[in-house]
Design an enzyme around this catalytic site. Structure first.
Site, mmCIF file in Angstrom:
data_model
loop_
_atom_site.group_PDB
_atom_site.id
_atom_site.type_symbol
_atom_site.label_atom_id
_atom_site.label_comp_id
_atom_site.label_asym_id
_atom_site.label_seq_id
_atom_site.Cartn_x
_atom_site.Cartn_y
_atom_site.Cartn_z
ATOM 1 N N PRO A 2 -2.904 8.747 -0.752
ATOM 2 C CA PRO A 2 -1.958 9.848 -0.931
ATOM 3 C C PRO A 2 -0.514 9.411 -0.698
ATOM 4 O O PRO A 2 -0.153 8.988 0.393
ATOM 5 C CB PRO A 2 -2.400 10.865 0.130
ATOM 6 N N GLU A 3 0.288 9.469 -1.741
ATOM 7 C CA GLU A 3 1.726 9.245 -1.629
ATOM 8 C C GLU A 3 2.411 10.449 -2.259
ATOM 9 O O GLU A 3 1.753 11.440 -2.595
ATOM 10 C CB GLU A 3 2.113 7.923 -2.283
ATOM 11 N N LYS A 51 5.384 13.803 1.778
ATOM 12 C CA LYS A 51 3.927 13.671 1.849
ATOM 13 C C LYS A 51 3.290 14.785 2.688
ATOM 14 O O LYS A 51 2.147 14.672 3.114
ATOM 15 C CB LYS A 51 3.559 12.289 2.390
ATOM 16 N N ASN A 165 2.392 3.033 0.967
ATOM 17 C CA ASN A 165 2.193 1.592 0.962
ATOM 18 C C ASN A 165 2.091 1.001 -0.444
ATOM 19 O O ASN A 165 2.523 -0.123 -0.688
ATOM 20 C CB ASN A 165 0.941 1.244 1.766
ATOM 21 N N ARG A 269 -2.067 -1.561 7.543
ATOM 22 C CA ARG A 269 -1.588 -1.419 6.160
ATOM 23 C C ARG A 269 -1.603 -2.782 5.479
ATOM 24 O O ARG A 269 -0.980 -3.729 5.982
ATOM 25 C CB ARG A 269 -0.158 -0.874 6.114
#
Length: 283
Positions: A2-3, A51, A165, A269
């Site tokens: 999810p971005e 977000k 990311n 990440r």
């Protein structure tokens, strides 16, 4: 993952299913709000802020949620089987006569007064997909910490809201710098172009079911047609059509130079980059 573009699509689905309809059942499965009764209230709208998701409800209430790494909202028709995960992962259920919205694995879920939404999202920088988008302000915020690595700065939602990311890795590749290069080490013209490119990429993906960064507005025009404001360093044609340049492509050949893409895990990440095409510090 999810971005900003994914969250905007989620907000649109929830808005279509819930807005203007009365809740016949609501279940918030977090201890602090478990006894909150939203039944009988009308959902006014669902909107994305960076977000974050804001579900505004009659009576001056807002249900604030954040998907983080693997949270999700799913919408189901009456009688349809819920398929978003096991029951113990459900954090919220919002039901009306036509749909049920189920929130899975939501790490952030809180009910607050609509007048106090700033407590949840007031810290955010300009939203790449929002009406408040201000590229100059985003550049200023990034430049406020010149010693900070550009990848880390792009992820900081206080600078600009919506980059996660995937876009961090892709934007650094497109800027031809490693994510560990300090913001202040970027050439003067690079940062404004990088911010503008971030906006173009998220906007291009706001309605796409599959995110892609390899189909870009600055593709070379047909022979004989001059390019308006051509980029200083145009990308060569892709050898193979891929949705992303580096993210998720560890050990696979770079689409520019053929060098194997590298990966390192940092703070849970993964970061992907090309050691030849991208200049700057490396781990």
């Amino acid at each position: 993952m999810p971005e900003g573009d994914t969250v905007l699509q989620t907000a649109a689905r929830l808005h279509a299913a819930l807005a203007g309809r009365v809740l016949t059942h609501a279940d918030l499965r977090v201890p602090r709000f478990a006894t909150s009764d939203l039944s009988g209230r009308t959902v006014l709208d669902v909107t994305a802020r960076g977000k974050h998701l804001l579900t505004r409800i009659e009576g001056g209430l807002t249900l604030h949620s954040h998907l983080r790494m693997d949270g999700a909202w799913r919408v189901y028709a009456p009688g349809e089987r819920w398929r978003g995960g096991p029951g113990h992962q459900i954090r919220a259920v919002l039901t009306n006569a036509d749909h049920t919205a189920v929130g899975y694995r939501l790490p952030v879920l809180e009910l607050l007064r609509t007048s106090e939404e700033s407590k949840a999202v007031g810290h955010l920088g300009p939203d790449l997909l929002g009406p408040d988008w201000d590229p100059a302000l985003a550049v200023d915020r990034l430049l406020a910490a010149p010693d900070r690595p550009i990848g880390e700065a792009l992820l900081d939602q206080r600078n600009l809201a919506g980059i996660g990311n995937v876009y961090k890795c892709e934007l650094c590749f497109l800027a031809r710098v490693t994510p560990w290069l300090p913001v202040g080490a970027l050439p003067d013209w690079t940062l404004p172009r990088l911010v503008a490119l971030a906006h173009r990429l998220l906007d291009a993906n706001r309605d796409r079911p599959t995110r892609t960064t390899t189909i870009r507005a600055e593709r070379r025009p047909r022979t004989g047609t001059p390019a308006p404001n051509p980029p200083q360093r145009p990308l060569p044609p892709l050898r193979v059509q891929e949705p992303l340049y580096v993210y998720g492509r560890v050990h696979r050949p770079c689409l520019r130079c053929g060098t194997p893409i590298r990966k390192v895990d940092e703070a849970d990440r993964p970061t992907y980059w090309c050691p030849v095409c991208q200049s700057g510090p490396m781990p």
